[in-house]
Scaffold this active site. Structure first.
Site, PDB file in Angstrom:
ATOM      1  N   HIS A  37      38.697  27.754  45.584  1.00  0.00           N
ATOM      2  CA  HIS A  37      40.381  28.008  45.688  1.00  0.00           C
ATOM      3  C   HIS A  37      40.586  28.276  47.311  1.00  0.00           C
ATOM      4  O   HIS A  37      41.597  27.724  47.467  1.00  0.00           O
ATOM      5  CB  HIS A  37      40.655  29.158  44.960  1.00  0.00           C
ATOM      6  N   MET A 184      31.255  26.056  42.517  1.00  0.00           N
ATOM      7  CA  MET A 184      31.985  27.261  42.515  1.00  0.00           C
ATOM      8  C   MET A 184      32.919  27.268  41.443  1.00  0.00           C
ATOM      9  O   MET A 184      33.707  26.414  41.249  1.00  0.00           O
ATOM     10  CB  MET A 184      32.873  27.563  43.712  1.00  0.00           C
ATOM     11  N   ARG A 187      34.389  31.098  36.047  1.00  0.00           N
ATOM     12  CA  ARG A 187      33.532  31.367  35.123  1.00  0.00           C
ATOM     13  C   ARG A 187      32.046  31.749  35.450  1.00  0.00           C
ATOM     14  O   ARG A 187      31.357  32.477  34.494  1.00  0.00           O
ATOM     15  CB  ARG A 187      33.463  30.134  33.962  1.00  0.00           C
TER      16      ARG A 187
END
Ligand code: PAF
Length: 282
Positions: A37, A184, A187
């Protein structure tokens, strides 16, 4: 960083930002932020005058027996992380405002969702395209950034934007991996140490698929067999699918001529992980 929860306030912010001729970059997330992210956010900040990040765990993309309830939620630490990035707005809407009673409108991309994750998670893409269309309508971005780890999701969103003549550019960003190759994913925090070790077999299998192609292997069947072997050697893994397919249509390939997408979904313990890689002659 401004935190906005109301749809009306978010729309107002976007209108006012656009009226000052400033571009808006948008990163949609379900929170539990990781380096993947952060790489999308960094690119948005570099390319756009302003950046909006949304955090919303979207119920409509989870099937009845999937992990909506146990999906990791770390809003407090996510806010702290976002504070350090230099984004302009965190949009954190309420579920009952996005999906009020009597909500009944969904958007579906047809062919591309009949493959890969669309087979094992039949509601998934309908939920993703619906929430992304809603978030685009609310945040009104110029550019939206998505990770290539979710390759099929990225393609499905591109198709929706193209087919519905939407005025937003979609930018894909390479998968971010840990030092051992594990892609990445929010979860990953559900994995035990042992499971993490097994989860590395996904990226190892993708590496070995590329190595085979470099050596001259052209048969998709042989590549799938090699991948299956690498993954099944590891404890606690259960393969959902291994696909060697066209990177845009997702039609299964029998021979690798120039390039192909290798896409995997594997359960490690109770956690379902996906990964992919473009393979081809170098
Ligand atoms: O990739 C995700 O995290 C989600 O599917 C998305 C794009 C934020 C939609 O809920």
């Amino acid at each position: 960083m401004k935190i906005i929860t109301s749809i009306e306030e978010m729309k107002k912010w976007s209108r006012s930002t656009r009226s000052k001729d400033k571009t808006i970059g948008f990163v949609a997330t379900m929170g539990s932020l990781h380096e993947g992210h952060l790489s999308l956010i960094k690119t948005s900040i570099a390319k756009c005058d302003t950046t909006v990040v949304s955090i919303f765990v979207n119920p409509t993309q989870f099937g009845p027996n999937e992990d909506f309830d146990s999906y990791p939620r770390h809003l407090k630490s996510d806010k702290q992380i976002l504070q350090t990035t230099g984004i302009d707005v965190l949009f954190n809407p309420h579920q009952n405002e996005l999906y009020p009673e009597k909500f009944q409108t969904f958007v579906t991309v047809e062919d591309k969702t009949n493959y890969l994750c669309g087979t094992s998670r039949p509601q998934f893409f309908r939920g993703v395209t619906t929430i992304i269309l809603k978030l685009f309508n609310i945040t009104n971005p110029h550019i939206a950034f998505f990770g290539e780890k979710d390759w099929q999701q990225l393609e499905v969103i591109r198709t929706m934007v193209h087919d519905l003549n939407m005025d937003v550019s979609i930018v894909g960003q390479p998968t971010v991996r840990d030092k051992d190759g594990l892609a990445m994913s929010s979860r990953n925090c559900n994995l035990s140490k042992l499971e993490k070790n097994s989860a590395r077999s996904l990226s190892q299998a993708l590496e070995s698929a590329q190595a085979l192609v470099v050596k001259g292997e052209r048969s998709a069947e042989n590549i799938r067999t090699e991948i299956r072997k690498t993954i099944e050697q590891k404890q606690g893994t259960k393969i959902d699918y291994i696909s060697v397919c066209d990177p845009e249509s997702f039609a299964e390939q029998t021979k690798i001529n120039s390039k192909a997408l290798v896409a995997l979904a594997v359960r490690v313990g109770s956690t379902r992980l996906i990964d992919n890689r473009i393979i081809g002659k170098i």
